[in-house]
Design a protein around this motif. Structure first.
Motif, PDB file in Angstrom:
ATOM      1  N   LYS A  84     -31.833 -38.174  -1.227  1.00 20.61           N
ATOM      2  CA  LYS A  84     -32.543 -37.396  -2.214  1.00 20.61           C
ATOM      3  C   LYS A  84     -33.968 -37.658  -2.601  1.00 20.61           C
ATOM      4  N   ASN A  85     -34.363 -38.876  -2.560  1.00 19.80           N
ATOM      5  CA  ASN A  85     -35.634 -39.500  -2.588  1.00 19.80           C
ATOM      6  C   ASN A  85     -36.659 -39.158  -1.287  1.00 19.80           C
ATOM      7  N   GLN A  86     -36.031 -39.280  -0.432  1.00 16.10           N
ATOM      8  CA  GLN A  86     -36.897 -38.880   0.863  1.00 16.10           C
ATOM      9  C   GLN A  86     -36.926 -37.185   1.007  1.00 16.10           C
ATOM     10  N   ALA A  87     -35.890 -36.507   0.554  1.00 16.75           N
ATOM     11  CA  ALA A  87     -36.150 -35.050   0.335  1.00 16.75           C
ATOM     12  C   ALA A  87     -37.153 -34.611  -0.454  1.00 16.75           C
ATOM     13  N   ILE A  88     -37.428 -35.423  -1.715  1.00 14.98           N
ATOM     14  CA  ILE A  88     -38.352 -34.877  -2.789  1.00 14.98           C
ATOM     15  C   ILE A  88     -39.549 -35.442  -2.005  1.00 14.98           C
ATOM     16  N   LEU A  89     -39.775 -36.281  -1.270  1.00 16.02           N
ATOM     17  CA  LEU A  89     -41.043 -36.861  -0.862  1.00 16.02           C
ATOM     18  C   LEU A  89     -41.501 -35.811   0.175  1.00 16.02           C
ATOM     19  N   ALA A  90     -40.555 -35.466   0.972  1.00 11.41           N
ATOM     20  CA  ALA A  90     -40.830 -34.228   1.941  1.00 11.41           C
ATOM     21  C   ALA A  90     -41.539 -33.149   1.402  1.00 11.41           C
ATOM     22  N   GLY A  91     -41.371 -32.736   0.282  1.00  6.06           N
ATOM     23  CA  GLY A  91     -41.836 -31.702  -0.255  1.00  6.06           C
ATOM     24  C   GLY A  91     -43.037 -32.184  -1.005  1.00  6.06           C
ATOM     25  N   VAL A  92     -43.174 -33.138  -1.559  1.00  3.93           N
ATOM     26  CA  VAL A  92     -44.635 -33.854  -1.961  1.00  3.93           C
ATOM     27  C   VAL A  92     -45.689 -34.049  -1.090  1.00  3.93           C
ATOM     28  N   ASN A  93     -45.163 -34.543   0.237  1.00  2.00           N
ATOM     29  CA  ASN A  93     -46.225 -34.566   1.194  1.00  2.00           C
ATOM     30  C   ASN A  93     -46.719 -33.498   1.821  1.00  2.00           C
ATOM     31  N   TYR A  94     -45.880 -32.664   1.959  1.00  2.00           N
ATOM     32  CA  TYR A  94     -46.216 -31.062   2.269  1.00  2.00           C
ATOM     33  C   TYR A  94     -47.300 -30.667   1.176  1.00  2.00           C
ATOM     34  N   GLY A  95     -47.235 -31.004   0.137  1.00  2.44           N
ATOM     35  CA  GLY A  95     -48.128 -30.610  -0.963  1.00  2.44           C
ATOM     36  C   GLY A  95     -49.426 -31.157  -0.687  1.00  2.44           C
ATOM     37  N   ILE A  96     -49.400 -32.447  -0.471  1.00  6.65           N
ATOM     38  CA  ILE A  96     -50.792 -33.139  -0.213  1.00  6.65           C
ATOM     39  C   ILE A  96     -51.351 -32.630   1.030  1.00  6.65           C
ATOM     40  N   TYR A  97     -50.616 -32.350   2.248  1.00  4.49           N
ATOM     41  CA  TYR A  97     -51.264 -31.667   3.157  1.00  4.49           C
ATOM     42  C   TYR A  97     -51.970 -30.650   2.867  1.00  4.49           C
ATOM     43  N   THR A  98     -51.316 -29.672   2.086  1.00  6.60           N
ATOM     44  CA  THR A  98     -51.866 -28.389   1.589  1.00  6.60           C
ATOM     45  C   THR A  98     -53.261 -28.392   1.137  1.00  6.60           C
ATOM     46  N   GLU A  99     -53.357 -29.357   0.344  1.00  5.30           N
ATOM     47  CA  GLU A  99     -54.405 -29.509  -0.621  1.00  5.30           C
ATOM     48  C   GLU A  99     -55.438 -30.026   0.346  1.00  5.30           C
ATOM     49  N   ASN A 100     -55.406 -31.094   1.256  1.00  6.10           N
ATOM     50  CA  ASN A 100     -56.054 -31.470   2.009  1.00  6.10           C
ATOM     51  C   ASN A 100     -56.618 -30.657   3.275  1.00  6.10           C
ATOM     52  N   ASN A 101     -55.949 -29.286   3.124  1.00  6.52           N
ATOM     53  CA  ASN A 101     -56.268 -28.258   4.287  1.00  6.52           C
ATOM     54  C   ASN A 101     -56.535 -26.892   3.484  1.00  6.52           C
ATOM     55  N   PHE A 102     -55.330 -26.094   3.764  1.00 10.11           N
ATOM     56  CA  PHE A 102     -55.596 -24.708   3.500  1.00 10.11           C
ATOM     57  C   PHE A 102     -55.618 -24.223   2.145  1.00 10.11           C
ATOM     58  N   PHE A 103     -54.974 -24.869   1.265  1.00  8.67           N
ATOM     59  CA  PHE A 103     -54.988 -24.601  -0.206  1.00  8.67           C
ATOM     60  C   PHE A 103     -55.861 -25.348  -1.161  1.00  8.67           C
ATOM     61  N   GLY A 104     -56.865 -26.397  -0.478  1.00  9.15           N
ATOM     62  CA  GLY A 104     -57.636 -26.995  -0.858  1.00  9.15           C
ATOM     63  C   GLY A 104     -59.028 -27.251  -0.410  1.00  9.15           C
ATOM     64  N   TYR A 105     -59.208 -28.353   0.214  1.00  6.14           N
ATOM     65  CA  TYR A 105     -60.523 -28.584   0.888  1.00  6.14           C
ATOM     66  C   TYR A 105     -61.005 -27.517   1.704  1.00  6.14           C
ATOM     67  N   THR A 106     -60.278 -26.858   2.473  1.00  6.34           N
ATOM     68  CA  THR A 106     -60.547 -25.883   3.541  1.00  6.34           C
ATOM     69  C   THR A 106     -60.969 -24.589   2.803  1.00  6.34           C
ATOM     70  N   SER A 107     -60.144 -24.249   1.818  1.00  5.22           N
ATOM     71  CA  SER A 107     -60.659 -22.909   1.269  1.00  5.22           C
ATOM     72  C   SER A 107     -61.460 -22.870   0.428  1.00  5.22           C
ATOM     73  N   SER A 108     -61.444 -23.805  -0.478  1.00  7.27           N
ATOM     74  CA  SER A 108     -62.406 -24.007  -1.795  1.00  7.27           C
ATOM     75  C   SER A 108     -63.153 -25.235  -1.928  1.00  7.27           C
ATOM     76  N   GLY A 109     -62.854 -26.138  -1.023  1.00  4.54           N
ATOM     77  CA  GLY A 109     -63.822 -27.586  -1.481  1.00  4.54           C
ATOM     78  C   GLY A 109     -63.150 -28.442  -2.414  1.00  4.54           C
ATOM     79  N   VAL A 110     -61.892 -28.127  -3.037  1.00  3.28           N
ATOM     80  CA  VAL A 110     -61.383 -28.661  -4.153  1.00  3.28           C
ATOM     81  C   VAL A 110     -59.737 -29.068  -3.889  1.00  3.28           C
ATOM     82  N   PHE A 111     -59.688 -30.250  -3.994  1.00  4.51           N
ATOM     83  CA  PHE A 111     -58.385 -30.817  -3.989  1.00  4.51           C
ATOM     84  C   PHE A 111     -57.718 -31.015  -5.460  1.00  4.51           C
ATOM     85  N   SER A 112     -56.680 -29.971  -5.588  1.00  2.00           N
ATOM     86  CA  SER A 112     -56.360 -30.067  -7.162  1.00  2.00           C
ATOM     87  C   SER A 112     -55.095 -30.916  -7.271  1.00  2.00           C
TER      88      SER A 112
END
Length: 326
Positions: free
Chosen positions: A169-197
């Motif tokens: 279960k912990n590995q499963a939760i972290l799979a989601g968390v790491n996806y979120g970090i990836y998106t903020e480093n890319n298309f939901f964050g730095y790439t689209s707005s320059g902001v990692f939220s």
């Protein structure tokens, strides 16, 4: 008209980013402004949308064999817009007038917000700003609703995939968390707005927990009866909303070029730090977060900050860090 390839590729990347992105919100604009609590409106909206999905499921021939998790994912997917960069739930909060926001819902979507700290940000040429709303005494941008329900659904997908392949279960939760970090480093964050939220990551995580509550635990939110799939009780968002959704309390990190444009306008809020309204809100928020356990998503973020993989904006870009010391 044709464009050189070197120009077309960056523009293509940007367009892909904004069409998969929620809006940025300047929450400092709403400091000191009165907002009515929108808990009831938001919960009623989610109940209406959920019941609409359940009605559609129950009208299908195979409703008896439907898996609870597939319905939870469908509830999330229903809010995703395929024609706009603003998901349905965010658009509802932005424009419909059922939610008390600052600026108000009558504020023009594409108006230039001259008082925003983001007034010179490059993304303001393409995207409107989100608005601030209040739910259970916590203020956050309308963009967080998209993160909560749609990106939370993406977390849930990875959570379920990891469990299906034998992960804990912990590995499963972290799979989601790491996806979120990836998106903020890319298309939901730095790439689209320059902001990692970091507040985006918190609302994503709580969205996953909300969707998990439909099918997990002793009293899941979804139940299958002789009539079909139904909600077992009213939706209550209070366990999922916390001050870490508020970017004026839990600041984002900006790329250097963007921060150089934002900083002078951010510093105009320095005198507000010592006002009664801000001191009261900070004290109330501090009391709330002291009662919160450090969840696995927060632990992962803090670990990556300690390792130097993520940047702690509170040290260099928060209002407290940049304001002159009295």
């Amino acid at each position: 008209m044709s464009y050189p390839l070197r120009l077309a590729i960056p523009m293509t990347v940007f367009l892909i980013s904004v069409t998969s992105s929620a809006l940025e919100t300047d929450q400092y604009m709403a400091w000191g402004e009165h907002l009515n609590d929108s808990s009831h409106a938001l919960e009623s909206y989610l109940e209406k949308q959920t019941n609409s999905v359940l009605q559609r499921v129950n009208q299908g021939r195979n409703w008896k064999s439907r898996d609870c998790w597939s319905i939870a994912l469908e509830i999330s997917k229903t809010e995703k817009s395929t024609l706009s960069f603003i998901d349905h739930i965010e658009d509802w909060a932005f424009d419909r007038g059922e939610v008390d926001t600052f600026p108000s819902y009558k504020f023009e979507r594409n108006s230039t917000t001259e008082t925003s700290v983001y007034r010179e940000a490059f993304f303001r040429r393409f995207l409107p700003l989100g608005k601030t709303m209040e739910v259970y005494d916590v203020r956050f941008g309308t963009d967080k609703l998209s993160h909560f329900i749609t990106v939370g659904g993406e977390y849930l997908k990875r959570y379920l995939e990891t469990l299906r392949t034998g992960g804990t279960k912990n590995q499963a939760i972290l799979a989601g968390v790491n996806y979120g970090i990836y998106t903020e480093n890319n298309f939901f964050g730095y790439t689209s707005s320059g902001v990692f939220s970091y507040a985006d990551l918190e609302s994503n995580f709580q969205g996953m927990n909300y969707l998990r509550s439909f099918c997990e635990g002793k009293d899941p939110l979804l139940q299958q009866t002789l009539r079909g799939w139904e909600l077992s009780r009213r939706i209550n968002l209070e366990p999922y909303i916390n001050p870490y959704w508020d970017e004026s309390f839990y600041p984002s990190h900006m790329l250097a070029n963007l921060f150089s444009k934002v900083k002078p306008y951010l510093m105009t809020h320095c005198p507000n730090l010592d006002t009664w309204w801000i001191r009261r809100q900070k004290n109330r928020y501090t009391e709330k977060v002291q009662e919160l356990p450090e969840h696995l998503g927060m632990k992962q973020v803090n670990l990556l900050i300690t390792q130097g993989i993520l940047i702690d904006p509170s040290r260099t870009q928060s209002l407290e860090a940049i304001c002159p010391k009295q």
